[in-house]
Design a protein around this motif. Structure first.
Motif, PDB file in Angstrom:
ATOM      1  N   TRP A  91       0.826  -1.207   0.000  1.00 23.73           N
ATOM      2  CA  TRP A  91       0.000   0.000   0.000  1.00 23.73           C
ATOM      3  C   TRP A  91       0.863   1.261   0.000  1.00 23.73           C
ATOM      4  O   TRP A  91       1.941   1.285   0.588  1.00 23.73           O
ATOM      5  CB  TRP A  91      -0.904   0.018   1.235  1.00 23.73           C
ATOM      6  N   ASN A  95     -13.943   5.319  -7.645  1.00 26.59           N
ATOM      7  CA  ASN A  95     -12.868   5.936  -6.894  1.00 26.59           C
ATOM      8  C   ASN A  95     -12.845   7.452  -7.086  1.00 26.59           C
ATOM      9  O   ASN A  95     -12.607   7.943  -8.181  1.00 26.59           O
ATOM     10  CB  ASN A  95     -11.564   5.299  -7.383  1.00 26.59           C
ATOM     11  N   ASP A  99      -4.021   3.592  -0.916  1.00 21.95           N
ATOM     12  CA  ASP A  99      -4.643   2.468  -1.628  1.00 21.95           C
ATOM     13  C   ASP A  99      -3.589   1.420  -1.965  1.00 21.95           C
ATOM     14  O   ASP A  99      -2.389   1.644  -1.781  1.00 21.95           O
ATOM     15  CB  ASP A  99      -5.360   2.946  -2.887  1.00 21.95           C
ATOM     16  N   GLN A 158      -3.899  -0.204  -7.769  1.00 25.43           N
ATOM     17  CA  GLN A 158      -4.435   1.059  -8.279  1.00 25.43           C
ATOM     18  C   GLN A 158      -3.481   1.707  -9.283  1.00 25.43           C
ATOM     19  O   GLN A 158      -3.902   2.441 -10.162  1.00 25.43           O
ATOM     20  CB  GLN A 158      -4.718   2.034  -7.138  1.00 25.43           C
TER      21      GLN A 158
END
Lengths: 286, 285, 428
Positions: free
Chosen positions: C154, C265, C277, C281
């Motif tokens: 992340w 989103n 995120d 992504q």
């Protein structure tokens, strides 16, 4: 004997496909069981633990509130729609199809469509409300309005229930109305004394079925509450959602079985009350 | 005799335009979400989420529908589902009629107890009973492949409580004098059921059939557990495939949802005509 | 027909009740031979396209060198279907869990095999090549039960265009919490009616954002095997974030964010300037017109720089699997083949779990950055304990109560701590 003979196929199925899993669930509810290995007998521990589990209490309360809202509203709406769609009108088939169609939209699609429609800032619903100068609710971002949103979604899918009343309306002999018309009864009187009494057997069916359905309501609150988290502020933490999580996320099958049996007993009690009082308000043909 | 053409005076209320005035706004409320669904199914993936939303996609992506049917295998899933729901529905009609007749039209000692027993089987959620059921079907070798359809079909042939209950409610609404008269004439119970009760139950049978089709169409849980091979998937399983771990192909999913709804809607349109004619042929007076 | 079948059913019923649980695996076909190849089934939870990609990978890398073991990939299985199948005697041979957290619970409940021997055999290779953080998900009390297979981590995604508009340097994103807060305030826009029209920093919204921000505050989440959700670092992280959100009125923030769901989103729509995120992504956002960058989560203290939760797609073998020998051979191959890991990571926007000569992995900037981040010293598995799924749900509930229910951070965490302590007892 003849009664039993007619019932026997069901009875066979009951013994094979229902009795065994139901008894197994009852047994699991007194055990510590994870789906794997042997269930360990723990007596009433699961039931005792449930009384201290604040998430369970929340799920139970949420479901009761939702049931209290959805059951009467869906009965009233289904009957009103059926009455509206019973009488001949231009384009009746199209109207009926439109009202019925939502009931075959899959839950995931329904949730998605309504999450768009109910977007507080850009959604069509608040857009329309703004047009009329009405206040715009926060819908899914507010704990109370979230329940209302889910209620709207389930009422949108009422078409199949409406169909039951439509079918029942076909069975009302026309001469009753003709006799009433000769007596000079008003439309309201005809509705109260002829139409509604004839619909009561279906009402009992819908009442009991809606009770059961709302306790087992799963897909929509699971998706809208973001994968079973019950958002916002736990307001969509429904009974079946929490039961599912215990069984398949936490592998607490015994605990989930105890939840299932509490649900069984509560809904059974409500059902028996409904059936017991039904001879006072349900009219069967003599 | 009754049909939509010779409507009795008592049923008429107000002029036609008033009826349209009531019907139109209500229908519109139900229609808007559906239109939204269809509009989204015609969008490009990057058009699905734009604010403010695109209401009428231009150019409309009609190929989404073709992709779904051909590339994603929904043509096949549809055939599987139609076959499955046919077998399930025939079984449901058979078992629900027999059982409901016993619970509604035959007087016997344990009738009310049996009725409660039937209802009680609706009270436990499917995902609680599925574990013991699965281990049972599995021992019988009925998981995966073509045998995997049996766990989806068998319960219907032995009677599902929901449909039995529904049929019972309708059968209770039929005047008993009709069957009493037939009994006097020496008609057997089966004869009464087939010749007198069933024809009167036509709207109910139609509802049961339609509901059984809807239930088969939308059930995800049982097919997910018992059907393992993509060849045998139902539409509901196919729909779940669009939900990726990170991204959902909404436009394709909604295209699939729209296109797979068509057969049920056709059945509905045919059935609802029958609702109008209903019992006009049976001639109760 | 009914009577005969019924008798069979009854017999089966009796049989089932007696052998309710605990099915032994029978008829292991070994490693197969040229004339009698063995077929193993692999169950995973990927969607349609991802499953196709996995089939392609297996056909490309595995099949040519292993003609005697055929692999049948069954996708789109959720946790419930996997568990139901594993509980029976006809279990899949290999399962790829849909999350990092579940295998520890499965192992605790005896649903999957102890793979310690297999892990010992390949320990040298894994030590040399595998990203250390993700391996933790498959280990408990010195035993190994799951092998890592392509990871994820992340970071903070930020909108370069919005940075420029606000007079911030897109090449020097904030590195500390203080800088993050200053940037977030500059990037937030509110209209005359007090409605938010652009949000500088998307507040915590699920367990993952809370876990990763918590880690950037130095949270460890578990103390040995015990849950430690109410530790100061978690409290500080949520308090900082909630205070920032409260300064814009939580109701207004909720009204702004609520319509956005997982696929929807707000960052991709240019409505949010920075948010936490997962690595996937970086690929998803290429479809949007956003000019974005990725940074590691700004830390409360330089000691926590580069903190991120590393997850994986753990490979496990059900205890009820039939072809355990072949399954082990396959699992070993999948966890050790660097080319396959790189190739498949590209296809599903994850990160290779193996370092070294990643000839097949992407050269894309943001993804490359996140792949490197997953090997940093503060990259960890957030809570490799059997009750991790429940822990994550409690964390999500705390966030939900604070942001949507107006609860106090400390009280919500204390309540969650109590629940988790109770629940964790059975795992000690």
């Amino acid at each position: 004997m003849i009664g039993l003979a007619f019932l026997s196929p069901w009875l066979l199925g009951f013994l094979a496909f229902t009795l065994y899993p139901v008894l197994a669930t009852l047994y699991y509810s007194f055990t510590d069981y994870s789906l794997f290995g042997t269930p360990q007998w723990v007596g009433l521990d699961n039931y005792r633990e449930l009384t201290h589990d604040s998430t369970f209490v929340q799920a139970f309360t949420n479901t009761l509130v939702f049931t209290a809202l959805v059951v009467p509203l869906s009965i009233v709406l289904a009957i009103s729609l059926a009455l509206l769609l019973h009488r001949p009108a231009r384009g009746l088939a199209a109207y009926r199809t439109i009202i019925f169609a939502p009931s075959i939209v899959p839950a995931a699609a329904t949730a998605a469509i309504w999450m768009w429609l109910l977007n507080p800032q850009f959604g069509l619903v608040n857009g329309a409300l703004r047009l009329f100068g009405a206040p715009t609710p926060p819908w899914l971002s507010d704990p109370d309005w979230a329940k209302v949103s889910v209620l709207l979604m389930s009422l949108w899918m009422i078409g199949s229930d409406m169909l039951l009343y439509l079918a029942a309306l076909q069975d009302i002999p026309v001469d009753y109305y003709e006799a009433a018309a000769i007596d000079g009864a008003s439309a309201w009187q005809r509705l109260r004394s002829i139409t509604l009494p004839h619909l009561t057997p279906v009402m009992l069916f819908q009442l009991i079925n809606a009770l059961i359905w709302s306790f087992q309501y799963f897909s929509i609150p699971y998706i809208v509450g973001q994968q079973g988290q019950g958002k916002p502020a736990g307001s969509l933490n429904f009974y079946a959602v929490y039961l599912y999580k215990n069984a398949f996320s936490y592998l607490k099958m015994g605990y989930a079985s105890a939840m299932a049996w509490i649900m069984f007993i509560v809904v059974m009690a409500l059902t028996i009350i409904a059936i017991r009082t039904s001879n006072r308000w349900v009219h069967y043909a003599k | 005799m009754r049909s939509d053409l010779d409507e009795p005076v008592a049923l008429r209320s107000g002029p036609r335009w008033r009826r349209q005035l009531a019907l139109m706004p209500v229908a519109l409320l139900f229609l808007i979400p559906l239109l939204w669904m269809i509009s989204t199914s015609l969008k490009r993936h990057d058009q699905v989420f734009t604010w403010p939303p695109v209401l009428i996609p231009n150019p409309a992506q009609w190929h989404n529908f073709l992709d779904v049917l051909v590339k994603d295998g929904f043509g096949r899933y549809l055939l599987n589902t139609i076959a499955l729901s046919t077998v399930v529905t025939v079984g449901t009609l058979f078992s629900a009629t027999l059982t409901a007749y016993s619970l509604a039209r035959v007087d016997w000692k344990w009738r009310n107890a049996a009725f409660l027993l039937v209802i009680s089987t609706m009270l436990l959620p499917d995902f609680v009973t599925i574990i013991p059921l699965f281990s049972m079907y599995q021992k019988l070798g009925l998981v995966g492949g073509v045998p995997g359809f049996l766990p989806l079909v068998l319960p219907a042939w032995f009677g599902k409580a929901y449909f039995i209950f529904l049929m019972r409610q309708f059968m209770l609404g039929i005047p008993t004098e009709l069957s009493d008269a037939a009994r006097m004439d020496g008609c057997s119970e089966l004869g009464i059921l087939l010749r007198i009760v069933l024809p009167l139950c036509r709207p109910a049978l139609l509802s049961v059939a339609l509901f059984s089709i809807i239930a088969t169409w939308s059930d995800v849980l049982q097919p997910l557990v018992y059907l393992r091979d993509e060849k045998y998937f139902t539409v509901s399983l196919g729909l779940a495939q669009f939900q990726g771990r990170y991204v959902t192909q909404w436009e394709q999913m909604l295209a699939a949802a729209s296109v797979t709804a068509v057969p049920v809607l056709i059945v509905f349109v045919l059935a609802q005509k029958k609702f109008v004619r209903g019992i006009s042929t049976t001639g109760i007076k | 027909m009914p009577r005969k079948r019924a008798r069979g059913l009854l017999a089966a019923l009796v049989a089932t009740t007696t052998v309710l649980a605990g099915c032994s695996a029978g008829g292991d076909a070994g490693l197969g031979t040229a004339d009698k190849p063995v077929t193993i089934t692999l169950w995973e939870g990927f969607a349609d396209g991802e499953t196709t990609a996995l089939r392609d990978m297996i056909a490309k890398y595995w099949t040519p060198t292993h003609p005697n073991i055929k692999v049948e990939v069954v996708g789109d299985k959720n946790a419930q279907a996997m568990l139901t199948a594993m509980s029976g005697g006809d279990a899949p041979d290999v399962v790829m869990s849909t999350d990092s957290e579940s295998p520890a619970l499965w192992f605790h409940n005896n649903a999957i095999l102890d793979l310690s021997d297999l892990a010992a055999e390949i320990k040298g290779d894994l030590d040399a090549k595998a990203v250390p953080a993700a391996r933790a998900w498959g280990e408990q009390n010195g035993k190994v039960f799951a092998l890592p297979f392509v990871d994820y981590d992340w970071g903070v995604f930020y909108n370069k265009e919005l940075f420029k508009q606000a007079g911030l340097d897109p090449d020097k994103p904030p590195a500390t919490i203080t800088e993050l807060e200053a940037a977030a305030r500059k990037l937030t826009k509110v209209d005359a009616g007090g409605n938010i029209t652009q949000l500088g920093w998307l507040p915590l919204h699920d367990e993952w954002s809370a876990i990763n921000l918590g880690m950037a505050f130095g949270a460890t989440f578990v103390d040995g095997n015990k849950p430690a959700i109410s530790q100061p670092a978690v409290r500080d992280a949520i308090t900082w974030d909630a205070n920032l959100a409260r300064s814009y009125d939580l109701k207004k923030v909720a009204a702004f964010t609520s319509g956005f769901t997982k696929g929807d989103n707000p960052f991709a729509l240019g409505k949010v300037a920075m948010y936490i995120d997962g690595c996937w992504q970086a690929t998803m956002l290429k479809d949007s017109k956003i000019d974005f960058g990725v940074m590691s989560i700004p830390a409360s203290d330089p000691a926590h720089a580069g903190a991120t939760d590393v997850g994986t797609n753990p490979i496990v073998i059900p205890r009820a699997a039939h072809n355990q020998k072949a399954a082990k051979e396959f699992a070993k191959f999948m966890t050790l083949n660097a080319d396959l890991a790189g190739d498949f990571s590209n296809k599903i926007s994850n990160l290779p779990h193996l370092t070294g000569p990643l000839t097949t992995f992407t050269t894309d900037g943001p993804t490359k950055f996140l792949a490197t981040l997953s090997t940093s010293k503060n990259a960890r598995a957030w809570a490799p304990v059997p009750y991790a799924r429940m822990y994550a749900d409690q964390l999500a509930a705390v966030v939900d109560q604070v942001y949507n229910g107006g609860a106090d951070v400390g009280q919500a965490l204390d309540k969650a701590q109590q629940t988790l302590t109770d629940q964790a007892k059975q795992f000690q």
